[in-house]
Design a protein around this motif. Structure first.
Motif, PDB file in Angstrom:
ATOM      1  N   ASN A   1       0.858  -1.172   0.000  1.00 11.25           N
ATOM      2  CA  ASN A   1       0.000   0.000   0.000  1.00 11.25           C
ATOM      3  C   ASN A   1       0.900   1.229   0.000  1.00 11.25           C
ATOM      4  O   ASN A   1       1.557   1.521   1.000  1.00 11.25           O
ATOM      5  N   THR A   2       0.934   1.950  -1.096  1.00  9.21           N
ATOM      6  CA  THR A   2       1.852   3.086  -1.221  1.00  9.21           C
ATOM      7  C   THR A   2       1.520   4.207  -0.250  1.00  9.21           C
ATOM      8  O   THR A   2       2.423   4.897   0.224  1.00  9.21           O
ATOM      9  N   TYR A   3       0.248   4.393   0.060  1.00  6.16           N
ATOM     10  CA  TYR A   3      -0.119   5.453   0.999  1.00  6.16           C
ATOM     11  C   TYR A   3       0.443   5.158   2.387  1.00  6.16           C
ATOM     12  O   TYR A   3       1.041   6.021   3.032  1.00  6.16           O
ATOM     13  N   VAL A   4       0.256   3.930   2.863  1.00  9.73           N
ATOM     14  CA  VAL A   4       0.765   3.548   4.183  1.00  9.73           C
ATOM     15  C   VAL A   4       2.292   3.643   4.195  1.00  9.73           C
ATOM     16  O   VAL A   4       2.884   4.144   5.158  1.00  9.73           O
TER      17      VAL A   4
ATOM     18  N   SER B   1       4.171   5.612   2.461  1.00 13.51           N
ATOM     19  CA  SER B   1       4.586   7.015   2.484  1.00 13.51           C
ATOM     20  C   SER B   1       4.433   7.608   3.884  1.00 13.51           C
ATOM     21  O   SER B   1       5.232   8.446   4.301  1.00 13.51           O
ATOM     22  N   GLN B   2       3.429   7.163   4.619  1.00 18.93           N
ATOM     23  CA  GLN B   2       3.225   7.660   5.981  1.00 18.93           C
ATOM     24  C   GLN B   2       4.294   7.124   6.935  1.00 18.93           C
ATOM     25  O   GLN B   2       4.624   7.769   7.927  1.00 18.93           O
ATOM     26  N   GLN B   3       4.839   5.950   6.654  1.00 19.93           N
ATOM     27  CA  GLN B   3       5.856   5.329   7.511  1.00 19.93           C
ATOM     28  C   GLN B   3       7.274   5.750   7.130  1.00 19.93           C
ATOM     29  O   GLN B   3       8.207   5.434   7.860  1.00 19.93           O
TER      30      GLN B   3
END
Length: 164
Positions: free
Chosen positions: A49-52, A54-56
């Motif tokens: 999941n690219t969004y997750v 990016s958040q990490q």
């Protein structure tokens, strides 16, 4: 006596249709072939999941900075399926870890990927046995002590005739 007159070639609409069909047929065939090889050689999956991810990113970057500041170095060696990993701080000695996992991944394709838990044989020295095929590998090693991350690194290596 009648002389036969050779008929001149006339380019007709049917010839043009055949030319266009052949031209686009070649282009479509090449594109389908390349699409087949692209979809069957690499999954394209880097993260789930690219969004997750990016958040990490910032948290993981800070963790890696903290690990690098400790000066710990890891060295992996492969010799005919015998895998060794040495974890130490230069000029200070070996680093003790409870759990060391080595994840072997091919840069392209995932059908030969494997994970191996390396067992401690001496302080800072870990070994395991698994056949490693020749070629390029990305080896991710994760070492933990008391559940806390001691070392997490990824190295690209080449195995030639069973040796790194």
């Amino acid at each position: 006596m009648t002389a036969r007159v050779k008929k001149q070639f006339v380019f007709t609409g049917w010839h043009m249709l055949a030319t266009i069909c052949t031209f686009f047929g070649v282009i479509i065939t090449v594109n389908l072939t390349m699409a087949y090889y692209a979809s069957h050689s690499w999954s394209g999956m880097v993260v789930g999941n690219t969004y997750v991810a990016s958040q990490q990113f910032n948290r993981k970057t800070a963790e890696i900075g903290t690990l690098l500041a400790t000066g710990i170095k890891g060295v992996i060696t492969i010799d005919q399926g015998q895998i060794t990993y040495d974890l130490s701080i230069p000029d200070q000695g070996p680093v003790v870890a409870d759990d060391v996992v080595a994840n072997f991944r091919r840069p392209v394709g995932e059908h030969q990927d494997f994970s191996l838990t390396l067992l401690p044989t001496a302080p800072g020295h870990f070994t395991g046995t698994h056949p490693v095929a020749d070629g390029h590998w990305i080896v991710e090693t994760i070492a933990k002590r008391d559940g806390k991350l001691v070392m997490h690194e990824a190295n690209r290596i080449a195995v030639i005739r069973g040796q790194q």
